[in-house]
Design an enzyme around this catalytic site. Structure first.
Site, PDB file in Angstrom:
ATOM      1  N   GLY A  31    -108.327  50.143  24.090  1.00  0.00           N
ATOM      2  CA  GLY A  31    -107.360  51.219  23.894  1.00  0.00           C
ATOM      3  C   GLY A  31    -106.114  51.042  24.742  1.00  0.00           C
ATOM      4  O   GLY A  31    -105.268  51.931  24.790  1.00  0.00           O
ATOM      5  N   HIS A  32    -106.010  49.883  25.410  1.00  0.00           N
ATOM      6  CA  HIS A  32    -104.904  49.673  26.350  1.00  0.00           C
ATOM      7  C   HIS A  32    -104.067  48.439  26.020  1.00  0.00           C
ATOM      8  O   HIS A  32    -103.343  47.938  26.886  1.00  0.00           O
ATOM      9  CB  HIS A  32    -105.435  49.516  27.774  1.00  0.00           C
ATOM     10  N   ASP A  92    -116.901  49.877  35.533  1.00  0.00           N
ATOM     11  CA  ASP A  92    -116.530  48.454  35.569  1.00  0.00           C
ATOM     12  C   ASP A  92    -117.051  47.792  36.841  1.00  0.00           C
ATOM     13  O   ASP A  92    -117.569  46.674  36.806  1.00  0.00           O
ATOM     14  CB  ASP A  92    -115.010  48.303  35.464  1.00  0.00           C
ATOM     15  N   HIS A  95    -106.397  57.041  30.911  1.00  0.00           N
ATOM     16  CA  HIS A  95    -107.410  57.653  30.056  1.00  0.00           C
ATOM     17  C   HIS A  95    -107.222  59.156  30.014  1.00  0.00           C
ATOM     18  O   HIS A  95    -108.095  59.889  29.587  1.00  0.00           O
ATOM     19  CB  HIS A  95    -108.818  57.342  30.565  1.00  0.00           C
TER      20      HIS A  95
END
Lengths: 337, 337
Positions: free
Chosen positions: A56-57, A110, A222
């Site tokens: 999404g980035h 992450d 986000h």
């Protein structure tokens, strides 16, 4: 939902199929898992750099895999971390004996998954890894001066990729590539501003609301809460407020040369990013800092979010050389300066 | 208005100040008029290529001024043509005796002003010009089969710039550069789809309305009416409908190699453009056409419009060589293939 989309659950797999179809000479898919991506042109003996994170980035993260930048990327679903097994598969695919640097943004999921992959790489494959976590978001340290461990990784990771990637490309060893990544990561600071939310396809509606005349300074990529929400100000006022937070948090000092990144979060036109740069340039000049070089465009987005971020990194001769080196990836190309 | 903006009337001048501040080694401002932009590195003896048009479409038009592409650009206000005097000033700045090619999109205001500038260049400065008008929008020829003179110039002009720019860069003469631009222009076709309008800053609200669940196929990059408005379809259905119009209008035939451009109109995430490319690739394969190469990203925008366009150009060896040549401009860089 104003998106080009089929079934929401197929968004990332279908996007990834498009990625491999578009760049067959640049990317290869590892272990038949679309989410495990490596450069098609591995360089024998080179330190591998592996990144990863939620989707999404774009261009972040996978768009920076290529010559002079990164070697592999583990790709999660929208805003979701990839698994340790996926990170491990990419690690095994890019290792050429010189070790692998893990370089990614400061998010708990992450960190957990990359750490687990590092253990597995060591135990199962005898691959030596090192880790640098990018934590450039000044909103993480503001306003209560909390430590860097709370900073999110945002657009400034581009500078860390660029410097570490150029270091690895000139065949520096793992310790050197790690030192350089850490040095760039320690210096870079970013602050964003959002004028709208974005929509995760599986959810189908904005995760939060920003009013018609509102903005939020410091919002994460986000949609994480920022520093201050309030009425939408003029471009000049926004630039002044952002630069005042940024310069307070950044190690930049009078007399420094500074690398600047003006990043669009998704829906903001390039025209407006250049307009914002005009203010940033003037404010840096008034602060007795000189722009070494500026990159303007979309480097780390939040899908269709309206907004932008400013990243600053004071540079010395070592970082300048690395920033000026050439790079040729599907989503970032630069001739050597 | 969710824009980074000060006074609306200063939008383009402030944007342009940002452009010159960001790229002092790439661009120079002609006659102290910000709207007259030329490459900072003129090549003696080379045919000059001058473009121009209204603002609001970055990287189009000025972003393609640079090595291997264009030499100068006359810049209008948002969606407004530059004046003949501005075009003339740019022409005089880039001419090095080999003549100047005018290469721009098919809009009446631009045609009128470039034609007038060509006359002035001939009479006042003895500069030889030639003209190629890009008219690639398949929506202009559909559904009643009207002539190419009614086609608008849209994203496909990128291929015309690329081919003509590479021709001029290898020191072809004016006739050759013009022939190649015309050849690319004759072959390229584009079709767009919009899911939202965009906002001209001086007007402050959308010039038209698209419903929450609506889309318009064939809409122009200034919001001109398209071919069909209807409920928003899935990505696959949109790609199929667009490709069916495009292939009917394009000179592409079974067995051809085709250059493809997947262009975002402003607010559409790169993820969705790749997802759309997956469909385009499959449809071309089913039509017995092979993708020579694809470019995916924002090449010709309509500010913050949600939407995208697909451009197709059948290629031969001559065009492939020119498309594969290197280019280095502030908003488009490509290493030689």
């Amino acid at each position: 939902m104003k998106k080009f989309l089929n079934q929401a659950e197929n968004f990332i797999p279908e996007m990834l199929e498009g990625i491999y179809l578009a760049h067959p000479d640049k990317f290869r898919c590892v272990n038949e898992d679309l989410h495990c991506l490596a450069t098609a042109r591995p360089v024998p003996g080179k330190v591998g750099i592996v990144t990863g994170g939620g989707s999404g980035h774009l261009p972040l993260f996978l768009g920076y895999v290529g010559q002079g930048m990164l070697d592999g990327c583990a790709i999660g679903d929208v805003f979701q971390s990839p698994s340790p097994e996926q990170i491990l598969a990419v690690t095994q695919a890019v290792d050429s004996g010189a070790g692998v640097l893990y370089l990614y943004g400061n998010y708990n999921g992450d960190i957990f998954n990359f750490d687990m992959a590092a253990e597995m790489a060591d135990m199962e494959s005898d691959i030596r890894t090192a880790t640098v976590v990018a934590a450039d978001d000044s909103a993480g340290a503001v306003p209560d001066g909390t430590e860097a461990t709370t900073r999110r990784g945002v657009a400034g990771i581009f500078f860390v990729y660029k410097c570490a990637g150029a270091s690895a490309a000139r065949m520096d060893d793992l310790e050197t590539v790690q030192r350089i990544a850490q040095k760039a990561g320690d210096r870079v600071r970013t602050l964003g501003v959002a004028l709208s939310p974005c929509i995760v396809p599986r959810i189908g509606k904005p995760g939060f609301h920003i009013g018609d005349n509102e903005m939020e300074i410091g919002m994460g990529i986000h949609g994480e809460s920022g520093i201050r929400r309030g009425p939408q100000l003029s471009a000049e006022q926004i630039a002044e407020e952002m630069m005042s937070w940024l310069l307070a948090d950044s190690p930049c000092q009078q007399g420094d040369e500074v690398a600047v990144l003006i990043n669009g979060l998704g829906a903001t036109p390039l025209e407006e990013l250049y307009l914002m740069y005009r203010h940033v340039h003037q404010i840096l000049a008034e602060s007795q800092m000189r722009v070494f070089r500026v990159w303007i465009g979309e480097f780390a987005t939040a899908m269709e979010m309206i907004g932008m971020s400013i990243s600053l990194m004071p540079v010395d001769e070592e970082l300048k050389t690395l920033l000026n080196a050439g790079a040729d990836t599907p989503m970032f190309r630069q001739f050597p300066a």
